[in-house]
Scaffold this motif. Sequence first.
Motif, PDB file in Angstrom:
ATOM      1  N   UNK A 141       0.839  -1.202   0.000  1.00  0.00           N
ATOM      2  CA  UNK A 141       0.000   0.000   0.000  1.00  0.00           C
ATOM      3  C   UNK A 141       0.869   1.246   0.000  1.00  0.00           C
ATOM      4  N   UNK A 142       1.979   1.202   0.745  1.00  0.00           N
ATOM      5  CA  UNK A 142       2.890   2.335   0.759  1.00  0.00           C
ATOM      6  C   UNK A 142       3.500   2.620  -0.600  1.00  0.00           C
ATOM      7  N   UNK A 143       3.769   1.552  -1.366  1.00  0.00           N
ATOM      8  CA  UNK A 143       4.284   1.742  -2.725  1.00  0.00           C
ATOM      9  C   UNK A 143       3.272   2.477  -3.594  1.00  0.00           C
ATOM     10  N   UNK A 144       1.995   2.176  -3.403  1.00  0.00           N
ATOM     11  CA  UNK A 144       0.943   2.893  -4.131  1.00  0.00           C
ATOM     12  C   UNK A 144       0.945   4.374  -3.759  1.00  0.00           C
ATOM     13  N   UNK A 145       1.064   4.667  -2.464  1.00  0.00           N
ATOM     14  CA  UNK A 145       1.127   6.066  -2.047  1.00  0.00           C
ATOM     15  C   UNK A 145       2.351   6.774  -2.592  1.00  0.00           C
ATOM     16  N   UNK A 146       3.492   6.075  -2.611  1.00  0.00           N
ATOM     17  CA  UNK A 146       4.709   6.670  -3.161  1.00  0.00           C
ATOM     18  C   UNK A 146       4.574   6.939  -4.652  1.00  0.00           C
ATOM     19  N   UNK A 147       3.900   6.036  -5.375  1.00  0.00           N
ATOM     20  CA  UNK A 147       3.695   6.238  -6.816  1.00  0.00           C
ATOM     21  C   UNK A 147       2.771   7.420  -7.089  1.00  0.00           C
ATOM     22  N   UNK A 148       1.801   7.632  -6.224  1.00  0.00           N
ATOM     23  CA  UNK A 148       0.886   8.760  -6.396  1.00  0.00           C
ATOM     24  C   UNK A 148       1.571  10.107  -6.182  1.00  0.00           C
ATOM     25  N   UNK A 158       1.645  14.571   2.150  1.00  0.00           N
ATOM     26  CA  UNK A 158       0.497  14.188   1.334  1.00  0.00           C
ATOM     27  C   UNK A 158       0.374  12.673   1.249  1.00  0.00           C
ATOM     28  N   UNK A 159       1.506  12.000   1.088  1.00  0.00           N
ATOM     29  CA  UNK A 159       1.472  10.547   1.014  1.00  0.00           C
ATOM     30  C   UNK A 159       0.956   9.942   2.318  1.00  0.00           C
ATOM     31  N   UNK A 160       1.360  10.512   3.453  1.00  0.00           N
ATOM     32  CA  UNK A 160       0.876  10.012   4.743  1.00  0.00           C
ATOM     33  C   UNK A 160      -0.636  10.155   4.845  1.00  0.00           C
ATOM     34  N   UNK A 161      -1.163  11.285   4.391  1.00  0.00           N
ATOM     35  CA  UNK A 161      -2.607  11.493   4.446  1.00  0.00           C
ATOM     36  C   UNK A 161      -3.356  10.535   3.526  1.00  0.00           C
ATOM     37  N   UNK A 162      -2.732  10.169   2.413  1.00  0.00           N
ATOM     38  CA  UNK A 162      -3.375   9.247   1.474  1.00  0.00           C
ATOM     39  C   UNK A 162      -3.292   7.797   1.940  1.00  0.00           C
ATOM     40  N   UNK A 163      -2.168   7.436   2.548  1.00  0.00           N
ATOM     41  CA  UNK A 163      -1.913   6.037   2.873  1.00  0.00           C
ATOM     42  C   UNK A 163      -2.543   5.627   4.200  1.00  0.00           C
ATOM     43  N   UNK A 164      -2.526   6.518   5.184  1.00  0.00           N
ATOM     44  CA  UNK A 164      -3.000   6.133   6.513  1.00  0.00           C
ATOM     45  C   UNK A 164      -4.434   5.584   6.524  1.00  0.00           C
ATOM     46  N   UNK A 165      -5.386   6.183   5.805  1.00  0.00           N
ATOM     47  CA  UNK A 165      -6.730   5.562   5.798  1.00  0.00           C
ATOM     48  C   UNK A 165      -6.743   4.155   5.217  1.00  0.00           C
TER      49      UNK A 165
END
Length: 218
Positions: A141-148, A158-165
């Motif tokens: 899931x973190x890789x997805x956030x990093x790609x975004x 921004x990645x933390x806000x997207x990934x944490x949920x």
Amino acid sequence: MKALLIRDLTLAFRAGGGFGLGLAFFLIVTVLVPFGVGPHSALLSQIAPGILWLGALLACLLSLDRLLALDWEDGTLDLLATSPLPLEAALSVKALAHWLTTGLPLVLAAPVLGILLALPAPGFFWLVVSLALGTPALSVIGTFGAALTVGVKRGGLLMSLLVLPLYVPTLIFGAEAARRGATGMDPATPLLMLAGITAGTIAIMPFASAAALRVNLR
């Protein structure tokens, strides 16, 4: 794929990757909790599974901002996007490298840190099992956030806000499995749910990550 995995592992250790940083953060969280809630063994043993799982989750999150950043800066992502290796496979390898350098050390360190939180003896095995099942999902899931967020200035927040949920279901079932194991209850149901979440993310997320990364590389 093997060469890419070895390269990512080497970069993680040489460039201050998540190995030492994640363990240090995990240790700090575990040590600070007794100062916050008081040195009450009964209370610490009750909250230990949740605290250890939360600490592992945050430690994984800590190193995600550099998962693709170095490759973005030196142009490696452009080469990967045009190479014969599918981008989905390349991102899966990067997620595996992140888990080997961050998630796996946390799994191995969790029982030692559980002693500091007075984790009941039956809970050590189930804590390790739940973390071993759940932390791969955190890396994928973190890789997805990093790609975004790759290439975005100050994209770590921004990645933390997207990934944490997206981390919440893994946290809920992982902590519940460890808690049930520590109290002598049957942890089979949350473990099955946790395994299902991990299997689903491994099957789906690399394609979503590759699609997001292709958009950012255009």
